[in-house]
Enzyme design. Structure first.
Site, PDB file in Angstrom:
ATOM      1  N   GLU A 159      -3.325   7.588  -4.002  1.00 59.65           N
ATOM      2  CA  GLU A 159      -3.413   6.356  -3.213  1.00 59.65           C
ATOM      3  C   GLU A 159      -3.249   5.184  -4.162  1.00 59.65           C
ATOM      4  OE1 GLU A 159      -7.159   5.115  -1.311  1.00 59.65           O
ATOM      5  OE2 GLU A 159      -5.993   4.831   0.525  1.00 59.65           O
ATOM      6  N   TYR A 208       0.862  -1.179   0.000  1.00 59.73           N
ATOM      7  CA  TYR A 208       0.000   0.000   0.000  1.00 59.73           C
ATOM      8  C   TYR A 208       0.899   1.229   0.000  1.00 59.73           C
ATOM      9  CZ  TYR A 208      -3.021   3.723   1.686  1.00 59.73           C
ATOM     10  OH  TYR A 208      -3.700   4.912   1.813  1.00 59.73           O
TER      11      TYR A 208
END
Ligand code: GDP
Ligand code: MN
Length: 396
Positions: free
Chosen positions: A206, A118
């Site tokens: 993101e 991530y």
């Protein structure tokens, strides 16, 4: 301004960030052509068909599917395009899918295992610096990682005067447990990603997941990109990336007439001048037991035309059960605003929800008298608490 995955990836790629390659398609036939082209360019055998909507969690909702041949590409694209995709991030009704991204399959087998990470880049307002947030736990819901295993989330704060330093890029690659070529690839990836973030005036990147492929390449498989609206004037070429189908129709209309409007879930519509007073008014409504239906800043010039435009926008929301007008007459005189409210009310014919008007400032007394004498279904107030009590009264 939020972007689709495919648009975000195009921006990343233009700054040298490696991304999973893909071609966007509006229907099943074009999806097949896109798949053929991808195979010609990348040699990919399989494809992932990915719904393009402004919401995450598409995989969980059935909006990301693997296709192992052109027949499956056609079938899956045909099913996904036109569907109302419901994900953990959409409403119950879901979002209509207008196009899919046909992407190369990057989870192919090879010398090492694939891993998913991530990574996000965002502004940490508390310290006034950008930061890179990253985790070994990619491909999952990051909120759940933050709740259950917070020690697996790392952050790197960036000093704006020097930018991302090489040792920071190396620390990120190290904390992600990488070595050899994958380590080098990761330092290049984060460096390019950070440059892209700054240069594109983004307010959020993101990337979930960032993938380490089985042959040790590092790439963005997903991309959630938000560009700062206040910087769009510096990026005229991004203006075309706005997809109005993804935005709230009432907000679009409000923007067109120059009103600062944000749609919310509650039942009390608010019309306020100034963002600070608008925030305070929303608190006031909550305290009185209501829920604000919107944030609306009419700005400095609360004349009849503007008040009418604001009324129309607020009344488009069927949940509105009362309207609170809270205006401070500093530059604009309260009696002018009151007259504006009365004129707008009369112009609009019937308004079926009670209206509470609180006018404070220059000529507040004249304004109150104007409202009270108007004979309209409008309650006046001069004090904050008085307005709150009246909101409560009409709601109960
Ligand atoms: P999201 O669900 O909206 O976050 O969409 P993502 O783009 O993150 O995709 C969801 C999941 O699909 C990823 O976490 C991967 O596990 C899977 N996925 C994405 N691309 C590929 C691919 O090329 N091959 C395979 N086998 N799976 C993929
Ligand atoms: Mn994702």
């Amino acid at each position: 301004m939020n972007l689709h995955e495919y648009q975000g990836k195009e921006i990343l790629s233009s700054f040298g960030v490696r991304v999973q390659r893909g071609i966007v398609a509006p229907n099943a036939n074009e999806a097949v052509l896109a798949a053929k082209q991808l195979t010609a360019e990348t040699g990919t055998k399989w494809y992932v068909i990915k719904a393009q909507i402004h919401a995450g969690g598409r995989g969980k909702g059935g909006g990301v599917k693997l296709a192992k041949n052109l027949g499956e590409v056609e079938e899956i694209a045909g099913k996904i395009i036109g569907m109302h995709l419901v994900t953990p991030q959409t409403s119950k009704e879901g979002k209509k899918v207008h196009q899919v991204l046909v992407a190369e399959d990057v989870y192919y087998p090879g010398p090492s295992e694939t891993s998913e990470f991530y990574m996000s880049v965002l502004l940490n307002r508390a310290i006034g610096r950008n930061m890179i947030m990253y985790s070994t736990e990619g491909g999952m819901d990051i909120e759940a990682v933050a709740e259950h295993t917070p020690h697996l989330i790392f952050t790197e704060e960036i000093d704006p005067s020097v930018g991302l330093m090489p040792f920071q890029a190396r620390r990120i690659a190290f904390n992600l447990g990488l070595e050899g070529n994958a380590f080098k690839e990761m330092t290049k990836f984060v460096t390019a990603l950070y440059t892209a973030y700054v240069e594109s005036d983004a307010s959020l990147f993101e990337i979930n997941p960032v993938l380490k492929t089985s042959d040790d390449k590092i790439m963005a498989v997903d991309a959630k990109v938000t560009i700062d609206d206040n910087a769009l004037y510096r990026h005229r070429n991004y203006e075309d990336l706005r997809d109005l189908r993804e935005e709230n129709p009432i907000e679009i209309e409000a923007k067109a007439v120059g009103l600062n409007y944000v749609d919310l879930d509650g039942n009390v519509g608010c019309m306020v001048n100034g963002a600070g007073l608008a925030m305070a008014t929303m608190d006031l409504i909550k305290q009185a037991g209501g829920e604000p239906a919107n944030f609306l800043d009419v700005g400095g010039t609360a004349d009849a035309a503007r008040v009418e435009a604001a009324f129309k926008i607020i009344l488009k929301d069927p949940n509105v059960k009362a309207i609170l007008i809270n205006i401070f007459g500093g530059i604009v005189r309260c009696d002018r605003v009151a007259q504006g409210v009365i004129d707008a009310y009369k112009n609009m014919g019937t308004i079926n929800v009670p209206i509470i008007v609180r006018l404070q400032g220059t000529n507040a007394d004249i304004a109150k008298k104007l409202i009270d004498d108007s004979g309209l279904n409008v309650l006046s107030a001069t004090e904050f608490q008085e307005a709150a009590d009246k909101v409560q009264q009409v709601l109960s």
